[in-house]
Scaffold this motif. Structure first.
Motif, short mmCIF file in Angstrom:
data_model
loop_
_atom_site.label_atom_id
_atom_site.label_comp_id
_atom_site.label_asym_id
_atom_site.label_seq_id
_atom_site.Cartn_x
_atom_site.Cartn_y
_atom_site.Cartn_z
N PRO A 1 0.81 -1.23 0.00
CA PRO A 1 0.00 0.00 0.00
C PRO A 1 0.84 1.27 0.00
CG PRO A 1 -0.79 -1.52 1.67
CD PRO A 1 0.47 -2.08 1.13
N LEU A 2 2.05 1.20 0.60
CA LEU A 2 2.93 2.37 0.59
C LEU A 2 3.36 2.72 -0.83
CD1 LEU A 2 4.62 4.51 2.05
CD2 LEU A 2 6.41 2.79 2.31
N THR A 3 3.76 1.72 -1.59
CA THR A 3 4.17 2.00 -2.98
C THR A 3 3.00 2.51 -3.81
OG1 THR A 3 3.84 -0.31 -3.57
CG2 THR A 3 6.07 0.35 -2.96
N SER A 4 1.81 1.96 -3.55
CA SER A 4 0.65 2.41 -4.35
C SER A 4 0.26 3.84 -4.02
CB SER A 4 -0.54 1.45 -4.16
OG SER A 4 -0.98 1.48 -2.83
N ILE A 5 0.35 4.25 -2.75
CA ILE A 5 -0.01 5.64 -2.44
C ILE A 5 1.08 6.60 -2.90
CG2 ILE A 5 0.90 5.88 -0.09
CD1 ILE A 5 -1.89 7.23 0.51
N GLU A 6 2.33 6.14 -2.90
CA GLU A 6 3.40 6.99 -3.44
C GLU A 6 3.21 7.21 -4.94
OE1 GLU A 6 6.94 4.94 -2.20
OE2 GLU A 6 7.05 6.05 -0.31
N LYS A 7 2.79 6.15 -5.66
CA LYS A 7 2.52 6.29 -7.10
C LYS A 7 1.35 7.25 -7.32
CE LYS A 7 4.18 1.77 -8.59
NZ LYS A 7 3.76 0.45 -9.12
N LEU A 8 0.33 7.14 -6.45
CA LEU A 8 -0.83 8.02 -6.58
C LEU A 8 -0.44 9.48 -6.38
CD1 LEU A 8 -4.09 8.06 -6.66
CD2 LEU A 8 -3.85 8.38 -4.21
N LEU A 9 0.41 9.74 -5.41
CA LEU A 9 0.81 11.12 -5.13
C LEU A 9 1.75 11.68 -6.19
CD1 LEU A 9 1.30 10.88 -1.26
CD2 LEU A 9 -0.53 12.06 -2.48
N LYS A 10 2.56 10.83 -6.82
CA LYS A 10 3.48 11.29 -7.87
C LYS A 10 2.79 11.51 -9.20
CE LYS A 10 7.79 9.28 -6.18
NZ LYS A 10 8.84 8.28 -6.45
N ALA A 11 1.69 10.80 -9.43
CA ALA A 11 1.02 10.88 -10.73
C ALA A 11 0.45 12.28 -10.94
CB ALA A 11 -0.09 9.85 -10.80
N LYS A 12 0.66 12.80 -12.13
CA LYS A 12 0.16 14.13 -12.45
C LYS A 12 -1.33 14.12 -12.76
CE LYS A 12 4.54 15.98 -13.83
NZ LYS A 12 5.24 16.91 -14.69
N LYS A 13 -1.86 12.94 -13.07
CA LYS A 13 -3.28 12.83 -13.40
C LYS A 13 -4.16 12.80 -12.15
CE LYS A 13 -2.79 10.44 -17.79
NZ LYS A 13 -3.15 9.25 -18.57
N THR A 14 -3.56 12.65 -10.98
CA THR A 14 -4.34 12.57 -9.75
C THR A 14 -4.96 13.92 -9.44
OG1 THR A 14 -2.81 10.91 -8.89
CG2 THR A 14 -4.26 11.97 -7.31
N VAL A 15 -6.27 13.92 -9.27
CA VAL A 15 -7.00 15.14 -8.94
C VAL A 15 -7.71 14.90 -7.61
CG1 VAL A 15 -8.81 16.74 -9.64
CG2 VAL A 15 -7.35 15.68 -11.37
N PHE A 16 -7.33 15.66 -6.61
CA PHE A 16 -7.96 15.55 -5.29
C PHE A 16 -9.19 16.44 -5.25
CE2 PHE A 16 -3.47 14.53 -4.28
CZ PHE A 16 -3.67 13.23 -3.84
N VAL A 17 -10.11 16.13 -4.36
CA VAL A 17 -11.38 16.86 -4.29
C VAL A 17 -11.16 18.34 -4.00
CG1 VAL A 17 -13.54 17.06 -3.01
CG2 VAL A 17 -12.67 14.80 -3.60
N GLY A 18 -10.32 18.67 -3.05
CA GLY A 18 -10.11 20.07 -2.69
C GLY A 18 -8.88 20.68 -3.33
N GLY A 19 -8.33 20.04 -4.34
CA GLY A 19 -7.12 20.54 -4.98
C GLY A 19 -5.88 19.92 -4.34
N PRO A 20 -4.71 20.34 -4.79
CA PRO A 20 -3.47 19.73 -4.29
C PRO A 20 -3.17 20.04 -2.82
CG PRO A 20 -2.97 21.51 -5.81
CD PRO A 20 -4.46 21.32 -5.83
#
Length: 173
Positions: free
Chosen positions: A88-107
Motif C-alpha cells: 500500500p505504501l508504494t501504491s499511495i506513493e505512485k498516486l501522489l506522484k502521478a500528475k493525473k491525480t485530482v484531489f477533491v479540494g485541490g493539491p
C-alpha cells in the motif's frame, strides 16, 4: 524488622491455605466413601446425590513444547505485517506522484492532506519501524491535524486504504 514480620505473615497464610486444601481433600474423600456405602445399602436402585458442594480438584494440563516457539511466531507475524504494509505504501506513493491525480479540494485540500498523512504513517511504520500509535500521531501533526484525534483518524484512513485503495472523502460533497 518489618520485612521479617511480613514474611512470617505470608508464611502463616501459606500454611493456613495448605491446611484448608488438605481438609477439603479429606472431606471429599469421606463423602465419596459415604456415597459408596449408601449406594450399596439402597440396593443400587438409584444414584445418591453428593452431600458436599465441593468439586474434585482437576489436575492442571501439562505444558508441552510448541513446534514453533511463541517469540518466533510473534516475530514472523510482525515481519509479515510489515511486508503487507509495503505494497500500500508504494501504491499511495505512485498516486501522489502521478500528475493525473485530482484531489477533491485541490493539491492542498483536505483529501490531499489525508493522502500525505497516510503516506507518512506507512513510511514510518514499514521503513522506520516506528510503533503504530507514535507514528500515527507524528504523521498527522506534520500535516496540521490534532495529535490525538488525527492519530485515530489516520489509523482508520490507512485501514481503508490498505483494504480498498480508497481515500476518505468529505461528507459535505
Amino acid at each position: 524488622m518489618a520485612t521479617q514480620a511480613k514474611r512470617r505473615g505470608g508464611m502463616i497464610r501459606l500454611q493456613e491455605s495448605l491446611q484448608n486444601t488438605v481438609k477439603r481433600e479429606k472431606l471429599y474423600d469421606e463423602t465419596e466413601s459415604d456415597s459408596d456405602d449408601s449406594d450399596d445399602s439402597d440396593g443400587g436402585s438409584g444414584t445418591a446425590a453428593p452431600q458436599n458442594s465441593c468439586q474434585p480438584v482437576v489436575p492442571r494440563l501439562k505444558w508441552h513444547k510448541l513446534d514453533v516457539p511463541y517469540h518466533e511466531q510473534r516475530r514472523l507475524a510482525k515481519e509479515t505485517k510489515l511486508e503487507e504494509m509495503k505494497k500500500p505504501l508504494t501504491s499511495i506513493e505512485k498516486l501522489l506522484k502521478a500528475k493525473k491525480t485530482v484531489f477533491v479540494g485541490g493539491p492542498n485540500g483536505l483529501q490531499a492532506k489525508h493522502a500525505h498523512s497516510i503516506q507518512s504513517y506507512l513510511t514510518m511504520v514499514s521503513k522506520k519501524k516506528c510503533l503504530s500509535i507514535d507514528a500515527s500521531q507524528r504523521a498527522v501533526e506534520s500535516h496540521v491535524f490534532a495529535a490525538k484525534w488525527g492519530g485515530h483518524q489516520v489509523h482508520s484512513w490507512t485501514r481503508l486504504w490498505v483494504a480498498n485503495c480508497k481515500l476518505p472523502k468529505s461528507l459535505q460533497d
